[in-house]
Design an enzyme around this catalytic site. Sequence first.
Site, short mmCIF file in Angstrom:
data_model
loop_
_atom_site.label_atom_id
_atom_site.label_comp_id
_atom_site.label_asym_id
_atom_site.label_seq_id
_atom_site.Cartn_x
_atom_site.Cartn_y
_atom_site.Cartn_z
N ARG A 89 -3.14 12.52 0.86
CA ARG A 89 -2.41 11.57 -0.07
C ARG A 89 -2.87 10.60 -0.62
NH1 ARG A 89 3.00 12.71 2.22
NH2 ARG A 89 0.86 12.56 3.71
N THR A 90 -4.36 9.81 0.22
CA THR A 90 -4.91 8.99 -1.02
C THR A 90 -6.07 8.96 -1.25
OG1 THR A 90 -3.31 7.92 1.24
CG2 THR A 90 -5.46 6.47 0.12
N ARG B 173 -12.23 4.38 2.63
CA ARG B 173 -11.48 5.08 4.11
C ARG B 173 -12.68 4.89 5.11
NH1 ARG B 173 -5.78 8.14 5.53
NH2 ARG B 173 -5.36 6.36 3.75
N HIS C 217 -3.97 -1.74 4.68
CA HIS C 217 -4.15 -0.30 3.49
C HIS C 217 -3.19 -1.05 2.71
CE1 HIS C 217 -4.13 3.43 1.83
NE2 HIS C 217 -3.39 4.06 3.07
#
Lengths: 423, 315
Positions: free
Chosen positions: B62-63, B112, B140
């Site tokens: 998703r990210t 990330r 985050h």
Amino acid sequence: MDELLVLENGRIIDPSSGVDSVGSLWIKNGKIVDAEDFVPSDARRIDVHGCWVVPGLIDMHVHLRDPGQEYKENVETGTNAAAAGGITAVACMPNTTPVNDCAEVTRYVLERAQGCRARVYPVGAVSRKSAGKEIADYAEMKDAGIVGVTDDGLPVIDSQLMRRAMEYAKSHGLFVMSHSEEYALSRGGCMNEGEVATRLGLKGIPNAAESIMVFRDIALAELTGCHVHFSHISTKESLDLIRQAKGRGAKVSAETSPHYFTLTDKAVEGYNTSAKMNPPLRSEEDRQAVIEALADGTLDAIATDHAPHTELEKDVEFDLAANGIIGLETSLSLSLELVREKKIDPARLVELMSVRPAQILGVRGGSLAPGDVADVTVIDPDAEFTYNVNMVVSKSKNSPFLDRALKGRAKLTIVDGRVVYQL
Amino acid sequence: MNENYQFKHRHIFGIEQMSSEDIQFILQTAASFKEISNRPIKKVPTLRGKTIINLFYEPSTRTRLSFEIAGKRLSADTFNISASTSSAQKGETLIDTVRNMQAMNPDIIVMRHSSSGAPNLIANKINASIINAGDGAHEHPSQGLLDMMTVLEKKQRLDGLKIAIIGDITHSRVARSDILGFTRMGSEVYLAGPATFIPPGIEKMGAKVCNSVAEAVTDADVVMALRIQKERQNDPLIPSLREYAIRYGINNRLLGLAKDDVVVMHPGPINRGVELNPDVADGKRSVILDQVTNGVAVRMALLYLVMGGEKGSEG
């Protein structure tokens, strides 16, 4: 021809003989002597007006990284750093490559120490390769020159092995240094457990990881009668246990390091790997407890746990960074902060940094009485300086105290009557 | 908002660095970008000629996709690197990796990493702006912002709300960013979970720790469930997923304690039937897919703002 040196007009602080007075110290052929044994006319004279003249400082917990990791430090550079910090003798830990678990490695270290600027006392491994499986050959290491045993860097997990190590060490006149860490609780942790670790998202190490093992090793010291020395104590709970054990007459001693009474886990903020060590920097409450224990005698020694690492180990993600900081060059200055804050007096400082380490290691030094070895540190308590990376003598620069304004430092370091460092 | 306000952050490490004005400004900017994603031609020239590297050392669907779409809708050139295809497996250090990237002159590195603080480590080694897309258990920030954007849309305010977060707070970077963000905007954050999931000192970040899920959920405006990270089961945090689902899972009965207009959130991916009952995840109170939609808008805003908030080659 006699080698003669006189230190004039200094404040001589020698707790072993109860001396604290201004005067001169006479040194002849590597020994402290009385004035009458001295021929003043041909002596080298150094005026140390305004300075303290104390028995040479002894750092009983140092990693010289030699053999095996000489890119971080070696015996020569480590002892140079010691001399610059006013330290005349160091006990070096066995977690080298290979581990100092046999006479050959012990002899190697001592050969490397020949002609160096500080005395070197190797400490042997508790277990072969410090693997925690079987005890090493203490007798042959003792003959080669070790003063004690430890698996420092690692805990001795197996309680039975530790018991046997203590019994066997005692038979050979050795003491055991305990790296007190309950690994099941500390594993994966990289700083003190608490508010700061939670905010930074780093896995914490609780105080109990240390004090549980301190409790075990006190119990084993009392079971075996072996002298157990607790390394790098960082928590209030450990200190309470050691204080109680000493009250019962247990044969235990303990050290802390300057960072534990100077910094707290807040120093980690910003993911500062120069503030990462094991045990980790603790809370303010622990820091105050350490200071109290230095004053009341629960702690016997200030030792640096000098742990050189290069940017290869330190300029990485915080959780992957190596534990440890250098400390030989800042230990005295940081300890003098306690004197200025009136937490301890100068004589107590000398006990912590010289008298007691000599007694625990069973080595010469710690005294300025006539006939004693002329290991002497001259301290200028008022010298102000900012410790910066360019002045670091150690091969590695991993210090959280870089760019800190310090007050008080060694002006002269004398080993065996020889000036090895002069500011 | 103060009319002299200026967004000054060149790097986004976390919500911790942001003032309430920063957050308000980012959310306003995101709201203005949101409409672009509904156009037939979903692209504006704002970051044309800018290079964005999505450097992902941890798996992410998703990210990473969200950042990539955000960059492309702003006309930036985006590149994805994941640890499995990078030099990480050859033993190159993180700093060396990003220095090599710097040599190719990217404008933004979105990173990330499993190590908390990894974005801070590289930020002063290179010239590119760093956006933290999740670092260890630290923060985050884009998730925290999209959560706030979603709540703001549904509740028209971010102050005076009761936000309940249920689950593994200890290992959650989302929880930390949400706690910091929602409390900074004037809401109250209540946490619940077994003590194995509550890190020591979390109250100092502004959250309140509850004794039970019911206590946290009672009168809540927002209930957020965190994912149970099954890969952490080597540390005995909970006895079983079954027991967790029964004691701590969010179901409709529990939601009866919350305000009537409560919304349910989850940062994804969901373990259906564990932390969220399927009825809840797909129910009318769920805003989980709104979160995902808003994620693109928030990330467009962050990319735009770290580039100085100025339009690209077309002015």
